[in-house]
Design a protein around this motif. Structure first.
Motif, PDB file in Angstrom:
ATOM      1  N   GLU A  50      -9.852   2.634   5.689  1.00 42.01           N
ATOM      2  CA  GLU A  50     -10.339   1.430   6.366  1.00 42.01           C
ATOM      3  C   GLU A  50     -11.808   1.530   6.752  1.00 42.01           C
ATOM      4  OE1 GLU A  50      -7.703   0.059   9.448  1.00 42.01           O
ATOM      5  OE2 GLU A  50      -5.984  -0.004   8.097  1.00 42.01           O
ATOM      6  N   GLY A  52       0.383   5.879   3.723  1.00 44.87           N
ATOM      7  CA  GLY A  52       0.027   5.451   5.073  1.00 44.87           C
ATOM      8  C   GLY A  52       0.518   4.055   5.355  1.00 44.87           C
ATOM      9  N   ARG A  53      -0.232   3.312   6.162  1.00 43.98           N
ATOM     10  CA  ARG A  53       0.170   1.968   6.529  1.00 43.98           C
ATOM     11  C   ARG A  53      -0.785   0.965   5.888  1.00 43.98           C
ATOM     12  NH1 ARG A  53      -2.270  -0.181  10.227  1.00 43.98           N
ATOM     13  NH2 ARG A  53      -0.573  -1.059  11.420  1.00 43.98           N
ATOM     14  N   PRO A  54      -0.419  -0.324   5.898  1.00 49.23           N
ATOM     15  CA  PRO A  54      -1.328  -1.305   5.303  1.00 49.23           C
ATOM     16  C   PRO A  54      -2.678  -1.282   6.013  1.00 49.23           C
ATOM     17  CG  PRO A  54       0.797  -2.300   5.775  1.00 49.23           C
ATOM     18  CD  PRO A  54       0.798  -0.959   6.416  1.00 49.23           C
ATOM     19  N   ILE A  55      -3.713  -1.618   5.259  1.00 52.01           N
ATOM     20  CA  ILE A  55      -5.047  -1.743   5.834  1.00 52.01           C
ATOM     21  C   ILE A  55      -4.987  -2.837   6.912  1.00 52.01           C
ATOM     22  CG2 ILE A  55      -7.411  -2.479   5.304  1.00 52.01           C
ATOM     23  CD1 ILE A  55      -6.706   0.187   4.024  1.00 52.01           C
ATOM     24  N   LEU A  56      -5.554  -2.545   8.058  1.00 48.21           N
ATOM     25  CA  LEU A  56      -5.517  -3.506   9.156  1.00 48.21           C
ATOM     26  C   LEU A  56      -6.236  -4.805   8.756  1.00 48.21           C
ATOM     27  CD1 LEU A  56      -4.164  -2.756  11.818  1.00 48.21           C
ATOM     28  CD2 LEU A  56      -6.421  -2.779  12.839  1.00 48.21           C
ATOM     29  N   TYR A  75      -3.421   7.288  14.402  1.00 50.95           N
ATOM     30  CA  TYR A  75      -4.427   6.440  13.745  1.00 50.95           C
ATOM     31  C   TYR A  75      -4.941   5.360  14.701  1.00 50.95           C
ATOM     32  CZ  TYR A  75      -5.239   1.908  11.470  1.00 50.95           C
ATOM     33  OH  TYR A  75      -5.686   0.661  11.153  1.00 50.95           O
ATOM     34  N   THR A  99      -2.417  12.123   7.328  1.00 47.63           N
ATOM     35  CA  THR A  99      -2.136  10.712   6.999  1.00 47.63           C
ATOM     36  C   THR A  99      -2.978   9.783   7.871  1.00 47.63           C
ATOM     37  OG1 THR A  99       0.121  11.450   6.587  1.00 47.63           O
ATOM     38  CG2 THR A  99      -0.278   9.085   6.559  1.00 47.63           C
ATOM     39  N   TYR A 129       1.954   9.391  12.842  1.00 47.46           N
ATOM     40  CA  TYR A 129       0.640   9.226  12.193  1.00 47.46           C
ATOM     41  C   TYR A 129       0.028   7.873  12.541  1.00 47.46           C
ATOM     42  CZ  TYR A 129       1.862   5.759   8.683  1.00 47.46           C
ATOM     43  OH  TYR A 129       2.209   4.593   8.065  1.00 47.46           O
ATOM     44  N   ASP A 130       0.901   6.858  12.649  1.00 46.33           N
ATOM     45  CA  ASP A 130       0.444   5.507  12.917  1.00 46.33           C
ATOM     46  C   ASP A 130      -0.142   5.443  14.336  1.00 46.33           C
ATOM     47  OD1 ASP A 130      -0.012   2.832  12.769  1.00 46.33           O
ATOM     48  OD2 ASP A 130       2.104   2.230  12.660  1.00 46.33           O
ATOM     49  N   GLN A 175      -5.806   7.173   6.467  1.00 51.08           N
ATOM     50  CA  GLN A 175      -5.788   5.744   6.771  1.00 51.08           C
ATOM     51  C   GLN A 175      -7.143   5.299   7.336  1.00 51.08           C
ATOM     52  OE1 GLN A 175      -3.050   3.826   6.218  1.00 51.08           O
ATOM     53  NE2 GLN A 175      -4.153   1.978   6.821  1.00 51.08           N
ATOM     54  N   ARG A 191       0.885  -1.150   0.000  1.00 50.00           N
ATOM     55  CA  ARG A 191       0.000   0.000   0.000  1.00 50.00           C
ATOM     56  C   ARG A 191       0.924   1.200   0.000  1.00 50.00           C
ATOM     57  NH1 ARG A 191      -3.382   2.878   3.474  1.00 50.00           N
ATOM     58  NH2 ARG A 191      -5.104   3.683   2.221  1.00 50.00           N
TER      59      ARG A 191
END
Lengths: 463, 463
Positions: free
Chosen positions: B64, A282-286, B19, B56, B15-16, B60, A279
């Motif tokens: 999701e 941002g980060r991968p979809i949870l 999130y 960000t 950001y993580d 995310q 991805r």
């Protein structure tokens, strides 16, 4: 007297050559049933060889049932069927070579770019040295504890999944794991698969004798209503980046799916997470598994896509409720991944090489994707197409403005050496919204070939 | 205003962490459906962080499905199900440890003795260096051509089988290959298995939904009459050294079996040749496949037994008549053995290491067997037992003089920490001739433990 030229034996031992000669004579009928063979001593003298040579040859022929020894009387030929012809009859048939394409949008291609081979080789050498002969011993059926521990940590950090190492099963690729899953969950159940979807999963389930039901995918994945009406018991989905549509299933629908799974006896969701790593923002979809409190989600992923296709290492996370029946029913299977690979991968994960590799190839693929999209924007096709679902994964969609059917275009392109891949080819139902949409697997695309191919394709859009 | 302490984020990116905090608040109900979130700018100022951090995190959460962006109005919480509890509910359940036996006649044990690990490690290093990144590319579904070529040559020299490389399919162990065979031949057929016999094959067939028929074995293997009456279509046998009886099927009966297979549509013989390498006099019994002119014999063997259990490399030889349907139906499967192992094994075979290794371990096992038999002869058990079928393989039979039933003896021995393995345990039928016969798997036996164990066993023979 039997006469064979022992000097013609090549690399064979004397007794072995003699054994083969006599066997051949029995099978061809030159020596017939009931016939008495010369005594060991006599034949040895005749052939100018040692008695032990003849003795060993006779013993072998006796063990295989060509001769029978009668006490004090000698060796006699047993009744056997005399061979009519030589070898299997049908002619050799070479494997068909894959056609060579000028441009291949379907081929998965690539997949090994940026793989830190030297690191992998170094770790492999280290494992060979450090573990030594310990590598030869069988490992537990669900995988080396070190690797399951490392995967467990990775899943927690990277996918939000809390899974104990004992819930993790390592196997030789996801296809193998699908096989195991049918044996675990039963082939008398109905397996719901996404339409359009990843056909290999469906093929494996069908080959295993399970019934598959196609579930149409909308802009959020499989609708819960469709799921409920389908009567399926096991749902196979890719909620984090649906193949091939690229759809991400939002949290509310995920919760609906979990409610569905929790509401019926023996319902399970197989979460196929095969390319969530790619991805680009941002980060991968949870993962769906990360919010599973029903204990119904089986998470499946592979390292073939993120590391290299030749490394057949996949894994799955079983809900605790399935562990007992898994051990009972499938615990007798040996682990299918060699020990060396398991320990090497464990080190690769634990020492942070995998996360670094992922960051690097994410960047690499993002640039590759941008380059491919730019090439499309610069081509004659630009005015007649739109790029969609390019945020993630190793493919995106390309919607074409054309009046020709997908079948026509595909056939016309094939004649020009272009291999196209349409969304409709991944679907079993006639759906207007799926038409004229190309699935572009971009990792393997070369820009120069792509440029040429796009010009050819642009010329085919009109009849 | 949402307030989170970004300093508590540990290793996570800002950001993580943000999130995760907001997601947690939505899932726990602290932020409820429809609620509007602060603007990116306002939240960034409040948390003393950059706007891009909030941006960000929001993106995310939107991807999701936790938030919905409304143009010019900002971000709103989507309706989601509020989480009642944490994590899966059932308690962790550790894997059960294997009991520790004072003496284990059943355990396969050993199997790695004399393996030239340093040669294998050297070849692995050489493959890493010479092939380099080429090792990352996917290999053909039936195995690396180099390995299939090497196996083909080995089979010709060692087992008398003429098989072209394209008839050979390499896979992650024989159990995996049995799975493939059911998918190839069909689960609607009836599979005949030897009784007594190797239970894993039967388990795999049954798990794959195929029906298994037990075929009683006599002193020459499965009688052709039994086979004909059984109605089975696929026959799974070990004609070169039957497990566990050690029987060798003589040529005449082999020919009868081939006649049976050739006489009916869709009949096949699966020749399981798992330990033919261990024959202690003369040469190995010639494979059934070597005299197959009907094209009905599928030959299966593994390197797990001859090299090391952790090396999951098995292979099968398909008759030419099955190649087309194999490619059609199963050709989409990826090869399950990693490239490194395939190339290493190819070198190991081609350079003669395998044949040298076989000669060495044959000697090694013969000595080990002699030692075990001598220990039995020297024990108090000697007068009440007889060794049988010790000419080949990694087990022999030990006939006991006792009035106790096998079940009684097994249970009594278990209490003393001895694990016995009776022929009757491998059988489904009551057969007087199978009673009181131990199967002794000797490679893993330690002489001192054996001595003690034999004395204990001698004391158990009478009630």
């Amino acid at each position: 007297m039997l006469t064979y030229d022992l000097e013609s034996r090549g690399n064979l031992a004397r007794y072995d050559y003699l054994y083969r000669c006599i066997r051949e004579d029995i099978l061809s009928g030159r020596l017939s049933a009931g016939e008495k063979l010369p005594s060991k001593r006599a034949l040895a003298a005749h052939l100018n060889t040692a008695v032990v040579t003849v003795e060993t040859a006779y013993a072998q022929l006796e063990a295989e049932g060509y001769l029978r020894a009668k006490e004090k009387r000698g060796y006699f030929v047993c009744p056997v069927e005399v061979r009519p012809t030589q070898g299997e009859l049908s002619a050799p048939e070479p494997e068909r070579p894959e056609p060579v394409w000028k441009l291949d949008l379907r081929g998965t291609g690539g997949g090994t770019e940026g793989f830190p081979f030297s690191v992998w080789a170094k770790l492999t050498r280290r494992v060979l040295t450090e573990r030594g002969e310990q590598l030869l011993r069988a490992i537990p059926h669900s995988g080396a504890p070190e690797l399951r521990q490392a995967i467990s940590r990775h899943l927690y950090r990277f996918r939000g999944i809390s899974a104990a190492p004992e819930q993790i099963v390592v196997g030789a690729g996801t296809e193998y794991l699908y096989n195991l899953l049918v044996q675990l969950l039963g082939r008398d159940r109905s397996y719901g698969v996404e339409d359009p979807g990843y056909s290999k999963a469906e093929r494996v389930y069908t080959l295993n004798g399970a019934k598959c039901v196609s579930l149409p995918v909308d802009g959020q994945g499989v609708p819960v209503g469709v799921l409920e009406e389908s009567g399926c018991q096991v749902l196979h989905i890719s909620p984090n980046h649906q193949f091939p549509t690229g759809v991400v299933t939002p949290i509310a629908r995920r919760q609906g799916m979990l409610r569905w799974a929790g509401a019926g006896e023996g319902r399970y969701i197989i979460e196929d997470d095969y390319d969530s790593e790619f991805r680009f923002a941002g980060r991968p979809i949870l993962a769906l598994k990360s919010i599973d409190q029903t204990g119904t989600v089986i998470y499946v992923n592979t390292f073939s896509r993120t590391l290299a296709p030749s490394l057949r290492i996949g894994y799955m996370v079983l809900p605790r409720t399935l562990l007992e029946v898994y051990r009972e029913r499938l615990g007798f299977y040996s682990s299918t991944v060699p020990a060396i690979e398991q320990y090497t991968l464990a080190l690769f994960l634990e020492e942070g090489h995998f996360e670094r590799h992922l960051s690097r190839i994410r960047l690499f693929y993002r640039e590759r994707r941008d380059q491919v999209i730019q090439t499309i924007a610069d081509s004659s096709l630009a005015k007649r197409c739109r790029v969609r679902r390019e945020e993630a994964g190793l493919h995106f969609l390309l919607e074409l403005d054309t009046d020709r059917t997908d079948e026509e275009l595909e056939a016309a392109a094939r004649k020009e050496g272009l291999r196209l891949s349409f969304l409709t080819q991944y679907s079993r139902r006639p759906d207007q919204t799926l038409k004229h949409i190309l699935v572009v697997n971009y990792p393997g695309l070369e820009v120069e070939k792509l440029k040429e191919g796009l010009e050819v394709l642009a010329g085919l859009l009109d009849r």
